[in-house]
Design an enzyme around this catalytic site. Structure first.
Site: not given
Ligand code: GDP
Ligand code: IMO
Ligand code: MG
Length: 428
Positions: A13, A40-41, A128
């Protein structure tokens, strides 16, 4: 031609999705190389705010080919839902492809994930519950089905029969219900109707792309601290988010990689169980959670928050062979008077460690060794370049780069596409 991997440098994340969306404007291909719909991207652009789970984040550019690579586990139903959503908001999925060698994640994998977590009692992993662990277990056990099997119904039927002989016994032991093979086969035939034209052997496609000098982006899921080998085992995912696995999971030769960007937040977050030495249980942690909206993009679970971990970033930079860092969410730290960075761990025997993340059995009792830096009071969300940042923010980012031993290539100060800028002055 450039082949660039974008990987998570922390616990997931970090903002990988938004970086891919930013970089994909110059790409010809974006390829997800591991993971499943546990990802979750989040991408915020002209199409609004969207969370992608399996579809690569280059999908918002109609000219970019997006491939779900062979290193992924694909839940066909979940993918169809995602495609339907994207189409409903006007995003073309005409160039979305699925490697025929990607594993298929089936409904029983989700059931097994739930039942296995339950059976662990107090020793949960905090998955998850998307079935990712059981799907990769089946891959390694050679009882998995692959996306290409959908193209050969007779073969698929045999593979399913054989898989269910074991799966149904496991389900019975764990207190679940046996799977009806005919019903599941029927469901898969429905998925086949919609997905078959997208299922391809990626080898000729990517070979041509490399020969033509195309730009390729390899999209990782999660981050190094949850890597199956290098993360906080057993609190890890069941695949390898580190860059060494990117070419294999994408279907490219290992030596094709030119650049490796590690994405990190300006602080730390983690969702799921396991040791997290920098975790804060105070008002600052709560503030990071509120301002950063730190709730899981897939499960909605609150993310644990803490100060930046300089040991983890050094470990991530080295293991990934990073050529550049992308630091996100700098704006979340606006207005905090004094910032802390973890520069080392003190282990239970009193020894100090700075050059690696130790094994989980040691990390569980590790205490962070803090260093402090002055914060800044000026909001950074309006900054559009390095020179716009307050000097305290520049110093903070420079310290992150120093700890990582890698230059910072990109900085983001908000979730939207234009809230991100090139660090400038770096060779990247
Ligand atoms: P990913 O899984 O690595 O793609 O990241 P996620 O989407 O799960 O989580 C990143 C969260 O931070 C999302 O809600 C983005 O919209 C938000 N985000 C990303 N970059 C920034 C930033 O520079 N500032 C703020 N405030 N939010 C950001
Ligand atoms: P993105 O790609 C954050 C974590 C789960 C758990 C561990 C194993 O959005 O960064 P799994 O379901 O893969 O067997 O769970 O990994 N986890 C994540 N944490 N972002 C994710 O994806 C994750 N995908 C799995 O919370 O600790
Ligand atoms: Mg994510």
């Amino acid at each position: 031609m450039t082949v660039t991997a974008v990987v998570g440098a922390q616990w997931g994340d970090e903002g990988k999705g938004r970086i891919i969306d930013f970089l994909a404007k110059r790409a010809d291909f974006v390829i997800r190389f591991q993971g499943g719909d546990n990802a979750g991207h989040t991408v915020v652009n002209d199409f609004g705010k969207n969370v992608l789970h399996l579809v690569p984040c280059g999908i918002f550019y109609p000219n970019v080919h997006n491939i779900i690579g062979s290193g992924c586990v694909v839940n066909p139903q979940s993918l169809l839902q995602e495609i339907a959503h994207l189409k409903s908001i006007g995003v073309s999925c005409a160039r979305l492809w699925i490697s025929s060698r990607a594993q298929m994640l089936l409904p029983y994998h989700r059931t097994l994930d739930e039942l296995e977590e339950k059976a662990r009692g107090a020793d949960t992993i905090g998955t998850t519950k998307r079935g990712v662990g059981p799907a990769y277990s089946d891959k390694a056990a050679r009882s998995g089905l692959r996306m290409g099997d959908l193209l050969q119904p007779q073969w698929l039927e045999g593979r399913l029969d054989s898989a269910l002989r074991v799966v149904n016994r496991k389900l019975e032991i764990l207190g679940g219900e046996a799977v009806d093979g005919r019903e599941l086969y029927g469901l898969l035939m429905e998925c086949r109707l919609q997905l078959a034209p997208r299922i391809v052997d990626t080898v000729p496609m990517l070979r041509m792309a490399l020969d033509a000098g195309n730009d390729l982006l390899l999209e990782g899921q999660l981050g190094v601290m949850r890597d199956l080998d290098w993360g906080i085992y057993p609190y890890v995912t069941s695949s390898n988010p580190t860059a060494a696995f990117a070419t294999s999971g994408a279907g490219l030769p290992a030596r094709s990689l030119d650049k490796i960007y590690g994405v990190c937040k300006a602080y730390s977050t983690c969702v799921g169980d396991g040791p997290f030495p920098v975790e804060l249980h105070d008002a600052i942690g709560k503030r990071m959670q509120d301002v950063g909206q730190e709730f899981g993009a897939t499960t909605g679970r609150p993310r644990r928050c803490g100060w930046f971990d300089g040991v983890a970033i050094r470990y991530a930079a080295w293991l990934n062979g990073m050529t550049g860092l992308a630091v996100t969410k700098l704006d979340v730290l606006d207005g905090i008077q004094t910032l802390k960075i973890c520069a080392g761990y003190r282990l239970s025997d009193g020894s100090e460690i700075t050059n690696t993340v130790p094994d989980t059995s040691l990390l569980i009792d590790a205490q962070p060794i803090w260093e402090e830096m002055p914060g800044w009071n000026i909001p950074t969300t309006g900054c559009r370049g390095w020179e716009d940042l307050p000097s305290a923010a520049q110093n903070y980012i420079n310290r992150i780069a120093e700890l990582a031993g890698v230059p910072v290539a990109y900085v983001s100060v908000g979730p939207e596409r234009d809230h991100m800028f090139d660090r400038g002055g770096s060779p990247f």
